[in-house]
Design an enzyme around this catalytic site. Structure first.
Site, PDB file in Angstrom:
ATOM      1  N   GLY A  17       1.541  11.486  33.174  1.00 59.21           N
ATOM      2  CA  GLY A  17       2.195  12.781  33.357  1.00 59.21           C
ATOM      3  C   GLY A  17       3.017  12.931  34.623  1.00 59.21           C
ATOM      4  CB  SER A  18       4.707  10.644  37.000  1.00 60.96           C
ATOM      5  OG  SER A  18       5.527   9.848  36.196  1.00 60.96           O
ATOM      6  CG  ASN A  19       8.893  11.644  33.312  1.00 64.72           C
ATOM      7  OD1 ASN A  19       9.959  11.811  33.894  1.00 64.72           O
ATOM      8  ND2 ASN A  19       8.465  10.451  32.914  1.00 64.72           N
ATOM      9  NE  ARG A  70       3.143   8.982  12.168  1.00 59.03           N
ATOM     10  CZ  ARG A  70       2.782   8.401  13.316  1.00 59.03           C
ATOM     11  NH1 ARG A  70       2.877   9.061  14.455  1.00 59.03           N
ATOM     12  NH2 ARG A  70       2.356   7.165  13.338  1.00 59.03           N
ATOM     13  CB  ILE A  97       6.244   8.159  15.661  1.00 56.21           C
ATOM     14  CG1 ILE A  97       6.570   6.895  16.461  1.00 56.21           C
ATOM     15  CG2 ILE A  97       7.384   8.526  14.720  1.00 56.21           C
ATOM     16  CD1 ILE A  97       6.714   5.644  15.635  1.00 56.21           C
ATOM     17  CG  LEU A  98       7.142  14.145  17.501  1.00 58.61           C
ATOM     18  CD1 LEU A  98       8.244  14.930  18.202  1.00 58.61           C
ATOM     19  CD2 LEU A  98       5.826  14.920  17.532  1.00 58.61           C
ATOM     20  CG  ASN A 112      11.471  11.202  24.073  1.00 53.16           C
ATOM     21  OD1 ASN A 112      10.399  11.322  24.680  1.00 53.16           O
ATOM     22  ND2 ASN A 112      11.906  10.036  23.631  1.00 53.16           N
ATOM     23  CG  HIS A 114      13.522   5.599  25.582  1.00 50.07           C
ATOM     24  ND1 HIS A 114      12.351   5.209  24.961  1.00 50.07           N
ATOM     25  CD2 HIS A 114      14.280   4.488  25.681  1.00 50.07           C
ATOM     26  CE1 HIS A 114      12.417   3.913  24.696  1.00 50.07           C
ATOM     27  NE2 HIS A 114      13.571   3.452  25.131  1.00 50.07           N
ATOM     28  CG  ASP A 150      12.712   6.036  21.645  1.00 51.23           C
ATOM     29  OD1 ASP A 150      12.145   7.092  21.988  1.00 51.23           O
ATOM     30  OD2 ASP A 150      12.141   4.935  21.631  1.00 51.23           O
TER      31      ASP A 150
HETATM   32  C1  GRF Z   1       7.900   7.202  31.191  1.00 52.47           C
HETATM   33  O1  GRF Z   1       8.509   5.994  31.581  1.00 52.47           O
HETATM   34  C2  GRF Z   1       8.597   7.774  30.002  1.00 52.47           C
HETATM   35  O2  GRF Z   1       9.975   7.576  29.998  1.00 52.47           O
HETATM   36  C3  GRF Z   1       7.973   7.006  28.880  1.00 52.47           C
HETATM   37  O3  GRF Z   1       6.612   6.891  29.233  1.00 52.47           O
HETATM   38  C4  GRF Z   1       6.497   6.961  30.649  1.00 52.47           C
HETATM   39  C5  GRF Z   1       5.567   8.100  30.938  1.00 52.47           C
HETATM   40  O4  GRF Z   1       5.268   8.251  32.279  1.00 52.47           O
HETATM   41  N1  GRF Z   1       8.227   7.632  27.615  1.00 52.47           N
HETATM   42  P1  GRF Z   1       4.520   9.556  32.792  1.00 52.47           P
HETATM   43  O5  GRF Z   1       3.316   9.793  31.884  1.00 52.47           O
HETATM   44  O6  GRF Z   1       5.481  10.698  32.731  1.00 52.47           O
HETATM   45  O7  GRF Z   1       4.108   9.220  34.199  1.00 52.47           O
END
Ligand code: GRF
Length: 219
Positions: A17-19, A70, A97-98, A112, A114, A150
């Site tokens: 979850g760093s994003n 799913r 995958i959704l 998303n 990627h 993607d």
């Molecule tokens: C990121 O590189 C994102 O692009 C990919 O998975 C990774 C997730 O990282 N889909 P985080 O969980 O957000 O740290």
């Protein structure tokens, strides 16, 4: 900006979850046009849940392994999103995958991130594939989620050089830094209505401070 006028966002995570953290920090800014109203994880142990709780954001765990298909799992996610009046969904390291039926229910409302310059290297094991292909630049892409994997209109990208001795691990960590920079920007553009969808492409006018009448966003 008051909470009533902000776009209500759900972030879906499966891992660190760093994003998500970068989105939390951006949405904490008073004038940001979106707020994270909910974080959903398909994994109870995802550290993203801890990050959400630390910021007092509502969390829900939906374990996909408890569902027969799913489609039934995605129906439950849809129900939870509707129940929480979510307007926009951000996938942030969500490793499922959704189903097409779910995507169809949220047209132009799922974003998303990627870790490659799409349309190059969709799917998994992206960094090793980029190194093996000998590309000199890789990077990251934030895009609207379309029908394919993607796939979908690109909102923003950042290029990152691939260095001679790069391993997948250190390339991934440099690209991740760029991810943290561009994901909040993409969300801001969509939630503010600064982004428009024109002939299937996202067009952003950074100069346009007003809410664009031609935009399908804000939602
Ligand atoms: C990121 O590189 C994102 O692009 C990919 O998975 C990774 C997730 O990282 N889909 P985080 O969980 O957000 O740290």
């Amino acid at each position: 900006m008051s909470s009533a006028t902000k776009t209500r966002v759900a972030v879906l995570v499966s891992g660190g979850g760093s994003n998500l953290q970068s989105l939390i920090e951006a949405t904490d800014t008073p004038d940001f046009p979106a707020e994270i109203a909910l974080v959903i994880s398909n994994k109870a142990e995802a550290y993203g849940l801890v990050r959400a709780k630390n910021s007092l954001i509502k969390t829900i765990v939906l374990d996909h392994s408890l569902y027969t298909s799913r489609e039934t799992f995605d129906k439950e996610i849809h129900a939870v999103l509707v129940e929480n009046q979510i307007q926009l969904v951000c996938l942030a390291g969500y490793m499922r995958i959704l189903s097409p039926a779910f995507v169809a229910k949220w047209p132009n409302r799922i974003i998303n991130i990627h870790p490659s310059l799409l349309p190059s290297f969709p799917g998994l094991n992206v960094h090793q594939r980029a190194i093996d292909a000998g590309v000199k630049f890789s990077g990251c892409t934030v895009h609207l989620v379309g029908a394919g994997l993607d796939d979908g209109p690109i909102i923003i990208q950042a290029a990152v050089p691939v260095l001679a001795n790069d391993t997948a691990k250190n390339l991934a960590s440099r690209i991740l830094e760029s991810e943290h920079r561009i994901y909040p920007k993409a969300l801001e553009w969509i939630a503010s209505g600064r982004a428009r969808l024109i002939k299937g492409q996202v067009v952003v006018n950074e100069e346009d401070e007003g809410r664009a009448s031609a935009s399908i966003w804000p939602l």
